[in-house]
Design a protein around this motif. Structure first.
Motif, PDB file in Angstrom:
ATOM      1  N   ALA A  11      85.622  -3.754  -8.340  1.00 39.92           N
ATOM      2  CA  ALA A  11      85.214  -2.335  -8.335  1.00 39.92           C
ATOM      3  C   ALA A  11      84.504  -2.007  -7.023  1.00 39.92           C
ATOM      4  CB  ALA A  11      84.307  -2.038  -9.534  1.00 39.92           C
ATOM      5  N   GLU A  30      76.319  -8.222  -2.154  1.00 45.61           N
ATOM      6  CA  GLU A  30      76.797  -9.013  -3.296  1.00 45.61           C
ATOM      7  C   GLU A  30      75.778 -10.117  -3.596  1.00 45.61           C
ATOM      8  OE1 GLU A  30      79.018  -9.367  -5.778  1.00 45.61           O
ATOM      9  OE2 GLU A  30      78.156 -11.354  -6.115  1.00 45.61           O
ATOM     10  N   ARG A  38      84.078 -11.456 -11.270  1.00 43.04           N
ATOM     11  CA  ARG A  38      84.804 -12.250 -12.256  1.00 43.04           C
ATOM     12  C   ARG A  38      86.269 -12.504 -11.867  1.00 43.04           C
ATOM     13  NH1 ARG A  38      83.783  -8.571 -16.877  1.00 43.04           N
ATOM     14  NH2 ARG A  38      82.782  -7.271 -15.311  1.00 43.04           N
ATOM     15  N   LEU A  54      93.442 -13.829 -14.190  1.00 43.68           N
ATOM     16  CA  LEU A  54      94.641 -14.650 -13.977  1.00 43.68           C
ATOM     17  C   LEU A  54      95.805 -13.901 -13.356  1.00 43.68           C
ATOM     18  CD1 LEU A  54      93.909 -15.622 -17.419  1.00 43.68           C
ATOM     19  CD2 LEU A  54      94.951 -17.456 -16.158  1.00 43.68           C
ATOM     20  N   PHE A  55      95.964 -12.623 -13.730  1.00 39.79           N
ATOM     21  CA  PHE A  55      97.168 -11.936 -13.244  1.00 39.79           C
ATOM     22  C   PHE A  55      96.959 -10.428 -13.158  1.00 39.79           C
ATOM     23  CE2 PHE A  55      97.665 -13.130 -17.773  1.00 39.79           C
ATOM     24  CZ  PHE A  55      97.561 -11.879 -18.356  1.00 39.79           C
ATOM     25  N   TYR A  61      99.220  -1.337 -13.618  1.00 37.20           N
ATOM     26  CA  TYR A  61      98.065  -1.320 -12.713  1.00 37.20           C
ATOM     27  C   TYR A  61      98.381  -0.436 -11.490  1.00 37.20           C
ATOM     28  CZ  TYR A  61      95.469  -5.233 -14.957  1.00 37.20           C
ATOM     29  OH  TYR A  61      94.733  -6.029 -15.819  1.00 37.20           O
ATOM     30  N   VAL A 227      70.486  -7.089  -4.983  1.00 36.14           N
ATOM     31  CA  VAL A 227      69.622  -5.914  -4.829  1.00 36.14           C
ATOM     32  C   VAL A 227      68.675  -5.899  -6.018  1.00 36.14           C
ATOM     33  CG1 VAL A 227      69.605  -3.396  -4.865  1.00 36.14           C
ATOM     34  CG2 VAL A 227      71.343  -4.627  -3.548  1.00 36.14           C
ATOM     35  N   ASP A 410      84.480  -2.092 -14.453  1.00 32.95           N
ATOM     36  CA  ASP A 410      85.540  -2.045 -15.468  1.00 32.95           C
ATOM     37  C   ASP A 410      85.025  -1.539 -16.803  1.00 32.95           C
ATOM     38  OD1 ASP A 410      84.010  -4.279 -16.123  1.00 32.95           O
ATOM     39  OD2 ASP A 410      85.747  -5.584 -16.505  1.00 32.95           O
ATOM     40  N   GLY A 416      89.305  -5.443 -17.012  1.00 28.85           N
ATOM     41  CA  GLY A 416      90.553  -5.692 -16.294  1.00 28.85           C
ATOM     42  C   GLY A 416      90.435  -5.216 -14.859  1.00 28.85           C
ATOM     43  N   VAL A 417      91.215  -5.835 -13.981  1.00 27.92           N
ATOM     44  CA  VAL A 417      91.125  -5.527 -12.559  1.00 27.92           C
ATOM     45  C   VAL A 417      91.458  -4.050 -12.289  1.00 27.92           C
ATOM     46  CG1 VAL A 417      92.225  -6.006 -10.326  1.00 27.92           C
ATOM     47  CG2 VAL A 417      91.533  -7.893 -11.815  1.00 27.92           C
TER      48      VAL A 417
HETATM   49  C1  LIG Z   1      87.999 -15.423 -18.050  1.00 28.84           C
HETATM   50  C2  LIG Z   1      88.421 -14.056 -17.601  1.00 28.84           C
HETATM   51  C3  LIG Z   1      89.782 -13.794 -17.470  1.00 28.84           C
HETATM   52  C4  LIG Z   1      90.190 -12.547 -17.006  1.00 28.84           C
HETATM   53  N1  LIG Z   1      91.527 -12.310 -16.833  1.00 28.84           N
HETATM   54  C5  LIG Z   1      91.934 -11.151 -16.294  1.00 28.84           C
HETATM   55  C6  LIG Z   1      93.289 -10.947 -15.930  1.00 28.84           C
HETATM   56  O1  LIG Z   1      94.137 -11.846 -16.072  1.00 28.84           O
HETATM   57  N2  LIG Z   1      93.651  -9.764 -15.401  1.00 28.84           N
HETATM   58  C7  LIG Z   1      92.747  -8.768 -15.182  1.00 28.84           C
HETATM   59  O2  LIG Z   1      93.145  -7.698 -14.710  1.00 28.84           O
HETATM   60  N3  LIG Z   1      91.434  -8.933 -15.485  1.00 28.84           N
HETATM   61  C8  LIG Z   1      91.015 -10.105 -16.011  1.00 28.84           C
HETATM   62  N4  LIG Z   1      89.684 -10.304 -16.267  1.00 28.84           N
HETATM   63  C9  LIG Z   1      88.737  -9.192 -16.076  1.00 28.84           C
HETATM   64  C10 LIG Z   1      88.362  -8.969 -14.625  1.00 28.84           C
HETATM   65  O3  LIG Z   1      87.935 -10.175 -14.032  1.00 28.84           O
HETATM   66  C11 LIG Z   1      87.241  -7.938 -14.584  1.00 28.84           C
HETATM   67  O4  LIG Z   1      87.700  -6.778 -15.224  1.00 28.84           O
HETATM   68  C12 LIG Z   1      86.818  -7.544 -13.184  1.00 28.84           C
HETATM   69  O5  LIG Z   1      86.380  -8.654 -12.460  1.00 28.84           O
HETATM   70  C13 LIG Z   1      85.704  -6.503 -13.257  1.00 28.84           C
HETATM   71  O6  LIG Z   1      85.359  -6.123 -11.965  1.00 28.84           O
HETATM   72  P1  LIG Z   1      83.972  -5.410 -11.658  1.00 28.84           P
HETATM   73  O7  LIG Z   1      83.922  -5.248 -10.192  1.00 28.84           O
HETATM   74  O8  LIG Z   1      83.826  -4.232 -12.539  1.00 28.84           O
HETATM   75  O9  LIG Z   1      82.842  -6.445 -12.146  1.00 28.84           O
HETATM   76  P2  LIG Z   1      82.558  -7.941 -11.676  1.00 28.84           P
HETATM   77  O10 LIG Z   1      83.838  -8.637 -11.332  1.00 28.84           O
HETATM   78  O11 LIG Z   1      81.703  -8.535 -12.720  1.00 28.84           O
HETATM   79  O12 LIG Z   1      81.709  -7.760 -10.345  1.00 28.84           O
HETATM   80  C14 LIG Z   1      80.368  -7.337 -10.366  1.00 28.84           C
HETATM   81  C15 LIG Z   1      79.692  -7.944  -9.135  1.00 28.84           C
HETATM   82  O13 LIG Z   1      78.371  -7.414  -9.004  1.00 28.84           O
HETATM   83  C16 LIG Z   1      77.550  -8.464  -8.513  1.00 28.84           C
HETATM   84  N5  LIG Z   1      76.131  -8.151  -8.788  1.00 28.84           N
HETATM   85  C17 LIG Z   1      75.493  -8.159  -9.986  1.00 28.84           C
HETATM   86  N6  LIG Z   1      74.193  -7.813  -9.821  1.00 28.84           N
HETATM   87  C18 LIG Z   1      74.010  -7.576  -8.515  1.00 28.84           C
HETATM   88  C19 LIG Z   1      72.887  -7.167  -7.731  1.00 28.84           C
HETATM   89  N7  LIG Z   1      71.697  -6.927  -8.278  1.00 28.84           N
HETATM   90  N8  LIG Z   1      73.050  -7.025  -6.384  1.00 28.84           N
HETATM   91  C20 LIG Z   1      74.256  -7.252  -5.802  1.00 28.84           C
HETATM   92  N9  LIG Z   1      75.358  -7.639  -6.499  1.00 28.84           N
HETATM   93  C21 LIG Z   1      75.247  -7.792  -7.839  1.00 28.84           C
HETATM   94  C22 LIG Z   1      78.033  -9.679  -9.296  1.00 28.84           C
HETATM   95  O14 LIG Z   1      77.612 -10.889  -8.676  1.00 28.84           O
HETATM   96  C23 LIG Z   1      79.541  -9.462  -9.232  1.00 28.84           C
HETATM   97  O15 LIG Z   1      80.129 -10.063  -8.093  1.00 28.84           O
HETATM   98  C24 LIG Z   1      89.225 -11.548 -16.709  1.00 28.84           C
HETATM   99  C25 LIG Z   1      87.867 -11.828 -16.837  1.00 28.84           C
HETATM  100  C26 LIG Z   1      87.451 -13.069 -17.274  1.00 28.84           C
HETATM  101  C27 LIG Z   1      85.984 -13.352 -17.396  1.00 28.84           C
END
Ligand SMILES: Cc1cc2nc3c(=O)[nH]c(=O)nc-3n(C[C@H](O)[C@H](O)[C@H](O)COP(=O)(O)OP(=O)(O)OC[C@H]3O[C@@H](n4cnc5c(N)ncnc54)[C@H](O)[C@@H]3O)c2cc1C
Length: 432
Positions: A11, A30, A38, A54-55, A61, A227, A410, A416-417
């Protein structure tokens, strides 16, 4: 305009990419030592393991694919067919493709009546209106009638189709009992099932974040920089990190929802804080079991999903990573990802989970020598759970944020990605 992005998961990275593309000065913070959240990759003993995602899902998407196309990266994605064996309680195996709902119609455990019902309900869904974008919390909220996915599936497609189609797919994707999930998202995905295609970047899903951040100057990308405070200082926004304070005209917070809640606690109304803080997450675990020498070089499918009527299952899926993403294993090696379900997990220690992973692998693919290593990924907050009412509650938070701040993640729709990328892009556009 100067914009600070907090959080470097997909995101935050998609938001930073969008802001930079539109000519803004972006600085991203970060907390961990790697971008990706994730979707990060972990390198261990020659293996390149996904810590989470994973994918990607092709036409389902659209914003992720559009941005990859724009960056000239879409052609680098490797297609993954997701050939699957459903493994029944008596060890019977039924071959399907994870990317084709139609392939489930061949299941011998479904009666002719089940199949007619499935086709009828599928067509009915296809022809009724639903959210055009299954990753927009606003659109999903408009179709949330308060029912849960288990109730809805049993009523509309029947018990066997629930157990052999809906449950294995959703157990793998979301790892919680289906009675915990609301229905607009899965229904919207079924409506668009014909667009589904699975793919993986050559170095794993985490690579999309590197691509998003490629054009951002190195000095504006801060790792190991959690942060811990955000403040309004006159017309500016100030963030505090261990190394000092940084000011910007706008602030985009793309962390998990509970982190956003804590950072904004004194700046938003109580109801917004409570909605963010109250977003439920699963406790979640998956295990990577690595073998230097592939014990099953000729295994006919890419993954095994346990099925059966009724009972609780520890594991939702076992994936042969070397087939999903050949670059994830050293030459001649194999790694199996074992994805656990949430309720049985609560009662298991780390060692229980690892032992169970190896034993499930043997049941699925056959006996194997001692693995090279067993790596456990365990999250106290793994995936958000979109319960009935979830989308509307979170969507309303956008309208009560202070001026100059936007949120992405998300959690606004469904883990999801694409949900992350769509929300990041939208938050960036709304902000400036
Ligand atoms: C086991 C597993 C399998 C998955 N499989 C799939 C899949 O196959 N396909 C798919 O589309 N999705 C999959 N997902 C979901 C996908 O990984 C997430 O939807 C996606 O990563 C969410 O993105 P995000 O940026 O919203 O949050 P996140 O990926 O959680 O990123 C949030 C970020 O904020 C950072 N952060 C937190 N607090 C602070 C702070 N105070 N200061 C600075 N940085 C901070 C964290 O370290 C992190 O890097 C899977 C998830 C898991 C756990």
């Amino acid at each position: 305009m100067k914009v600070i992005v907090i959080g470097g998961g997909p995101a935050g990275c998609a938001a930073a990419y969008t802001l930079n593309k539109d000519g803004h000065d972006v600085e991203i913070f970060e907390a961990s030592d790697q971008f990706g959240g994730r979707t990060k990759q972990l390198r261990r003993d020659g293996f390149n393991l996904g810590t989470g995602a994973l994918f990607l899902m092709g036409g389902i998407y659209p914003r992720t694919m559009a941005l990859l196309q724009e960056m000239g990266r879409k052609t680098e994605l490797k297609r993954w067919e997701g050939t699957t064996e459903l493994m029944d309680e008596d060890n019977s195996r039924y071959e399907v493709r994870f990317d084709s709902l139609l392939s489930f119609l061949k299941l011998p455990v479904l009666t002719f009546k089940d199949k007619v019902r499935l086709v009828y309900e599928g067509l009915k869904l296809f022809l009724t209106s639903g959210p055009k974008n299954p990753f927009s919390g606003t659109e999903l909220a408009a179709f949330d009638r308060g029912d849960n996915l288990e109730q809805w599936s049993r009523k509309h497609i029947g018990d066997r189709a629930y157990e052999y189609l809906m449950r294995p797919i959703m157990d793998f994707l979301y790892a919680v009992p289906l009675k915990e999930l609301s229905t607009p998202f899965p229904k919207a995905i079924i409506q668009q099932a014909h667009k589904l295609a699975l793919s993986v970047p050559p170095e794993g899903i985490g690579q999309i974040n590197d691509w998003f951040l490629e054009a951002i100057p190195k000095e504006n990308k801060h790792l190991k920089s959690p942060v811990d405070k955000v403040e309004r200082i006159g017309e500016k926004w100030r963030v505090s990190v261990k190394g000092g304070v940084f000011d910007a005209d706008r602030l985009l917070i793309a962390t998990e929802s509970f982190v956003a809640a804590k950072l904004l606690k004194d700046l938003i109304p109580k109801e917004a804080y409570e909605s963010l803080m109250g977003t439920p997450y699963t406790e979640y675990a998956h295990v990577a079991v690595a073998y230097e020498k592939n014990p099953w070089p000729d295994y006919p499918v890419d993954m095994v999903l346990p099925v059966g009527v009724g009972g609780e299952r520890n594991v939702g899926a076992m994936v042969l990573h070397g087939r999903r993403s050949p670059a994830s294993v050293p030459k001649g090696g194999q790694a199996v990802g074992v994805y656990f379900n949430t309720p049985p997990l609560e009662k298991m220690s780390d060692e229980d989970i690892k032992r169970e992973a190896v034993s499930q692998i043997h049941a699925a693919f056959g006996e194997a020598p001692k693995p090279t290593f067993v790596h456990l990924f365990r999250y106290t907050k793994g995936l958000t759970i979109a319960k009935p009412g979830h989308y509307g509650r979170l969507d309303s938070v956008h309208d009560i944020l202070p001026e100059g701040v936007s949120l992405a993640g998300d959690y606004f729709s469904q883990a999801g990605v694409e949900a992350a990328v769509y929300s990041g892009e939208r938050a960036a556009q709304d902000l400036v």
